[in-house]
Scaffold this active site. Sequence first.
Site, mmCIF file in Angstrom:
data_model
loop_
_atom_site.group_PDB
_atom_site.id
_atom_site.type_symbol
_atom_site.label_atom_id
_atom_site.label_comp_id
_atom_site.label_asym_id
_atom_site.label_seq_id
_atom_site.Cartn_x
_atom_site.Cartn_y
_atom_site.Cartn_z
ATOM 1 N N TYR A 16 0.884 -1.768 -0.171
ATOM 2 C CA TYR A 16 0.311 0.342 -0.181
ATOM 3 C C TYR A 16 0.804 1.109 0.284
ATOM 4 C CZ TYR A 16 -4.451 -2.323 0.278
ATOM 5 O OH TYR A 16 -5.349 -3.596 0.101
ATOM 6 N N ASP A 73 13.771 2.770 11.407
ATOM 7 C CA ASP A 73 12.856 0.886 11.780
ATOM 8 C C ASP A 73 11.863 1.777 13.208
ATOM 9 O OD1 ASP A 73 12.185 -0.579 13.336
ATOM 10 O OD2 ASP A 73 14.095 -1.698 13.338
ATOM 11 N N TYR A 172 -6.824 -2.524 9.425
ATOM 12 C CA TYR A 172 -7.895 -3.807 9.102
ATOM 13 C C TYR A 172 -8.522 -3.820 10.361
ATOM 14 C CZ TYR A 172 -7.864 -8.340 7.048
ATOM 15 O OH TYR A 172 -9.140 -9.446 6.344
ATOM 16 N N TYR A 182 -5.497 -13.892 11.955
ATOM 17 C CA TYR A 182 -4.903 -12.421 12.251
ATOM 18 C C TYR A 182 -4.552 -12.350 14.059
ATOM 19 C CZ TYR A 182 -3.772 -7.539 10.711
ATOM 20 O OH TYR A 182 -3.375 -6.610 10.749
ATOM 21 N N LYS A 190 -3.871 -3.059 15.834
ATOM 22 C CA LYS A 190 -5.473 -2.448 14.937
ATOM 23 C C LYS A 190 -5.898 -1.756 15.168
ATOM 24 C CE LYS A 190 -3.037 -3.105 10.994
ATOM 25 N NZ LYS A 190 -2.124 -2.022 10.552
ATOM 26 N N LEU A 220 -4.677 -7.199 0.280
ATOM 27 C CA LEU A 220 -3.622 -6.670 -0.916
ATOM 28 C C LEU A 220 -2.813 -7.910 -0.867
ATOM 29 C CD1 LEU A 220 -2.670 -5.101 -3.491
ATOM 30 C CD2 LEU A 220 -1.083 -3.846 -0.639
HETATM 31 P P1 NAI Z 1 4.190 -4.180 3.297
HETATM 32 O O1 NAI Z 1 5.029 -5.530 3.093
HETATM 33 O O2 NAI Z 1 4.408 -3.204 1.318
HETATM 34 O O3 NAI Z 1 4.371 -3.133 4.401
HETATM 35 C C1 NAI Z 1 4.724 -2.874 5.080
HETATM 36 C C2 NAI Z 1 6.834 -2.700 5.204
HETATM 37 O O4 NAI Z 1 6.482 -2.770 6.794
HETATM 38 C C3 NAI Z 1 7.069 -3.513 4.581
HETATM 39 O O5 NAI Z 1 7.705 -2.194 3.345
HETATM 40 C C4 NAI Z 1 8.507 -3.640 6.319
HETATM 41 O O6 NAI Z 1 9.765 -3.374 5.559
HETATM 42 C C5 NAI Z 1 8.177 -2.268 6.638
HETATM 43 N N1 NAI Z 1 8.253 -2.965 7.875
HETATM 44 C C6 NAI Z 1 7.852 -3.448 8.875
HETATM 45 N N2 NAI Z 1 8.787 -3.591 10.217
HETATM 46 C C7 NAI Z 1 9.484 -1.818 9.673
HETATM 47 C C8 NAI Z 1 9.817 -1.273 11.132
HETATM 48 N N3 NAI Z 1 9.991 -1.724 12.558
HETATM 49 N N4 NAI Z 1 9.952 -0.298 10.439
HETATM 50 C C9 NAI Z 1 9.676 0.783 9.994
HETATM 51 N N5 NAI Z 1 10.014 -0.165 8.754
HETATM 52 C C10 NAI Z 1 9.166 -1.608 9.382
HETATM 53 O O7 NAI Z 1 3.090 -4.822 3.092
HETATM 54 P P2 NAI Z 1 1.322 -3.679 3.230
HETATM 55 O O8 NAI Z 1 0.363 -4.874 3.505
HETATM 56 O O9 NAI Z 1 1.322 -2.713 2.192
HETATM 57 O O10 NAI Z 1 1.172 -3.418 4.638
HETATM 58 C C11 NAI Z 1 1.265 -2.100 4.983
HETATM 59 C C12 NAI Z 1 -0.237 -1.267 5.724
HETATM 60 O O11 NAI Z 1 -1.073 -1.970 4.907
HETATM 61 C C13 NAI Z 1 -0.235 -2.027 6.833
HETATM 62 O O12 NAI Z 1 0.100 -0.927 8.812
HETATM 63 C C14 NAI Z 1 -0.825 -3.212 6.771
HETATM 64 O O13 NAI Z 1 -1.362 -4.141 8.719
HETATM 65 C C15 NAI Z 1 -1.611 -2.714 6.285
HETATM 66 N N6 NAI Z 1 -2.796 -3.120 6.227
HETATM 67 C C16 NAI Z 1 -2.373 -4.792 4.544
HETATM 68 C C17 NAI Z 1 -3.314 -5.090 4.379
HETATM 69 C C18 NAI Z 1 -2.946 -6.057 3.177
HETATM 70 O O14 NAI Z 1 -3.924 -6.947 2.821
HETATM 71 N N7 NAI Z 1 -2.301 -6.600 2.365
HETATM 72 C C19 NAI Z 1 -4.718 -4.714 4.120
HETATM 73 C C20 NAI Z 1 -5.465 -3.620 5.715
HETATM 74 C C21 NAI Z 1 -4.490 -3.265 5.791
#
Ligand code: NAI
Length: 286
Positions: A16, A73, A172, A182, A190, A220
Amino acid sequence: RGKRAFIAGVADDNGYGWAIAKSLAAAGAEILVGTWVPALNIFETSLRRGKFDESRVLPDGSMLEITKVYPLDAVFDNPKDVPEDVKANKRYAGSSNWTVQEVAESVKQDFSSIDILVHSLANGPEVTKPLLETSRKGYLAAISASSYSYVSLLKHFVPIMNPGGSSISLTYIASEKIIPGYGGGMSSAKAALESDTRVLAFEAGRKYKIRVNTISAGPLRSRAAKAIGFIDMMIDYSLANAPLQKELSADEVGNTAAFLASPLASAITGAVIYVDNGLNAMGVGI
Ligand code: NAI
């Protein structure tokens, strides 16, 4: 002048955060990103080698430009918080100034201010475990990386945000309804994030004229979601049961973020905005 956005949580072109970067860039914003330290090298290399070029294309044919990538981080607020083993870790030792406070200071030095802050990151080491089997350590780690990380980011960035600015996170539906699978305290994280959205909207609104909202996104196939292990099932479930029977595209979340960051949303704050093809409105699957 155009707006400037800092997006925390971009490490590839599947999530996202990337889609939000594209939508904000298409709307004319300058893009800065914060990339998790262990993922920094591969992300920067891939960017440089053109691996993302196809997905960098914006609707008008131009390319997404990321002005600067900051190592980040978000579980560490300042250098005092960083344990020795992390400091000594090769991947971390190769970068510097990646705690939240230091990143905010670097952005201030480089650009003086921002208008838009996006938190698009989460981590729950025990996410595949049911809550009943989650350890205290795993639960607190989920909250630290996925909820407090947002409080900390906003706390450190809000002083350099221009009045009228906007802050957005991703949440979420597992925060409010039972989503088996989850786990690890991620549903709790969340729920905290959504509650904090309201309190932070009040505090940042009164003191800094900043709006604070969260997007409750549908499923996603991102890198993080694949790690949970049930993403294909969730996508199929949504396809079968949501009012809109189409696969959700990350761009639809990106476009909502661009709207929320824009003056079109100038009276929206403290809100959870669903971008999920309407699945949240269903009572039973049918
Ligand atoms: P993503 O893998 O693209 O993004 C998550 C990012 O968090 C990654 O780039 C990872 O490197 C980073 N990360 C993890 N720990 C970290 C830390 N300590 N410091 C800095 N960065 C850190 O995955 P996504 O799914 O796009 O996630 C983005 C947001 O969307 C999250 O909050 C996720 O919970 C939320 N979300 C995702 C859904 C899905 O189905 N993919 C549904 C609803 C919400």
